[in-house]
Enzyme design. Sequence first.
Site, mmCIF file in Angstrom:
data_model
loop_
_atom_site.group_PDB
_atom_site.id
_atom_site.type_symbol
_atom_site.label_atom_id
_atom_site.label_comp_id
_atom_site.label_asym_id
_atom_site.label_seq_id
_atom_site.Cartn_x
_atom_site.Cartn_y
_atom_site.Cartn_z
ATOM 1 C CB CYS A 9 -0.566 72.069 76.798
ATOM 2 S SG CYS A 9 -1.275 73.514 77.697
ATOM 3 C CG ASN A 109 -2.350 69.708 73.991
ATOM 4 O OD1 ASN A 109 -2.096 69.243 72.704
ATOM 5 N ND2 ASN A 109 -2.641 71.156 73.597
ATOM 6 C CB SER A 291 6.800 78.976 61.082
ATOM 7 O OG SER A 291 7.149 80.434 60.952
ATOM 8 C CG ASP A 353 5.887 83.128 58.093
ATOM 9 O OD1 ASP A 353 6.385 82.202 58.583
ATOM 10 O OD2 ASP A 353 5.742 84.098 58.869
ATOM 11 C CB CYS A 390 -9.007 78.430 67.418
ATOM 12 S SG CYS A 390 -8.634 76.582 67.941
ATOM 13 C CB CYS A 443 -8.729 79.246 62.297
ATOM 14 S SG CYS A 443 -7.922 77.857 61.963
HETATM 15 S S1 SF4 Z 1 -7.864 74.248 62.429
HETATM 16 FE FE1 SF4 Z 1 -8.124 76.306 63.411
HETATM 17 S S2 SF4 Z 1 -9.890 76.256 64.492
HETATM 18 FE FE2 SF4 Z 1 -9.715 74.099 64.035
HETATM 19 S S3 SF4 Z 1 -8.606 73.362 65.887
HETATM 20 FE FE3 SF4 Z 1 -7.134 74.289 64.582
HETATM 21 S S4 SF4 Z 1 -6.418 76.254 64.870
HETATM 22 FE FE4 SF4 Z 1 -8.572 75.675 65.882
#
Ligand code: SF4
Length: 465
Positions: A9, A109, A291, A353, A390, A443
């Site tokens: 968001c 957000n 990206s 990428d 995440c 992640c």
């Molecule tokens: S780094 Fe990865 S796990 Fe941490 S908030 Fe960002 S997307 Fe989510």
Amino acid sequence: MGSEIKEFCGLFGVYGVAEAAPLIYQGLFALQHRGQEGAGIVVSNGEKIKSVKGLGLVGEVFSKQPICDLSGKIGIGHVRYSTTGSTRIQNVQPLVAECADGIWAIAHNGNLVNATMLRRMYQESGSIFQTSTDSEVLVHILADPMFRNRPRRVERALGELKGAFSFLLMTKDSIMAARDPLGFRPLSIGKLGEAFIFTSETCALPLIGAAYIRDVLPGELVTVTASGLTSSMFCEKRDHYGQCIFEHIYFAHPDSHVFGKNVHEVRMAYGRRLAQEHPVDADMVIPIPDSGNSAALGYSRASGIPLDFGFIRNHYVGRTFIMPEDKQRKYSADMKLAVLPDVINGKRVIAVDDSIVRGNTMAKRIKMLREAGAKEVHVRISCPPVKNPCFYGIDFPTSEELVASSRTVEEIRQLMGADSLGYVSLEGILSPFDNPQDFCTACFSGAYPAAIESFEGKKALEKHS
Ligand code: SF4
């Protein structure tokens, strides 16, 4: 690649201009990349609060429902992608609620990891929820007499929340901005003359002629009233933060400064790092637009291999990852890029990428390059393998769907059909920053900086929709 990721968001707020709504409209345009599912603007003229909300892009929502009726000097706006709650108009923010002591508008957000528990608690004591979003729990906490009638009400209410949140809150005569104690999501303060501006990303500030002042700090509540700006902390200062590194890898706009650094510069640094960590002899570097653009430029400059455009993006197809339906995402991904055989034919190419998530889209891109006559296709990714979900506002697929969760890089290379595959190391993505301990990398690493209620908690909210 980013096109397989869903988030999130964007927030934009204005205090103290003659008419806030047109500026918020422009601000939301600049933040459109953060959410394409719905948009809303709420303004106050000091006495009454009015709102316009709808499903779709900013341009679509406010052409169907013009903002000329939204007269007032104070306002907040939101662009949405649903990380919790389904695609329906009730879930479009800012949420507006009438409490015993007046109207509140809320724009969020992030993702609250204890929202399910709080929701159940309030429902059991009789509260009725109007939306299936996690954000609505804050409305109920603020309205709770235990909080409403006590000093530092908003600070105490924010202290009940766990997880990732940047919030804009509005009453008829004030705006408040807050970031969670670990500062997962960005939120910045700008000034336009005497007026205060709040925005998820700084890229929206020059568009309206505003200047960047500073970021809202992790754990800080900033309040603007007719007396000016005041600041208070709603938690103890932490030893380290959990700023989302994926904002730099993919989400944020290249012209934004996020967590103190320009996004384009950081992505260029990732490209340079890729060239050091995974060199390969080739004829050209091509970005997967948009990206991969900045990292490809960094790779090209560091390696001395020329940059060219092997893909052309159709700009009339939206960013696919924020489209909620799987089918729509696949359709858009197919439409999004055209390959340039005249550039590719007979060449050894390095395709750059930002990330690989499920892997289907990258496999398709490699096939397109081979069909266009590429002699070799080397893939370079400007982040480490994404292995974990995440819980802080980015709607990655489940672990099972993440191609890297159960495969080695070599297995992924074979699956994709690339001649070679290289990812930036974890150390590499933190290398542009002096404070690497202040970033979330869960992640990739699995080291979650904030306790997680449960993944089921996130799913459970969907059942309310
Ligand atoms: S780094 Fe990865 S796990 Fe941490 S908030 Fe960002 S997307 Fe989510």
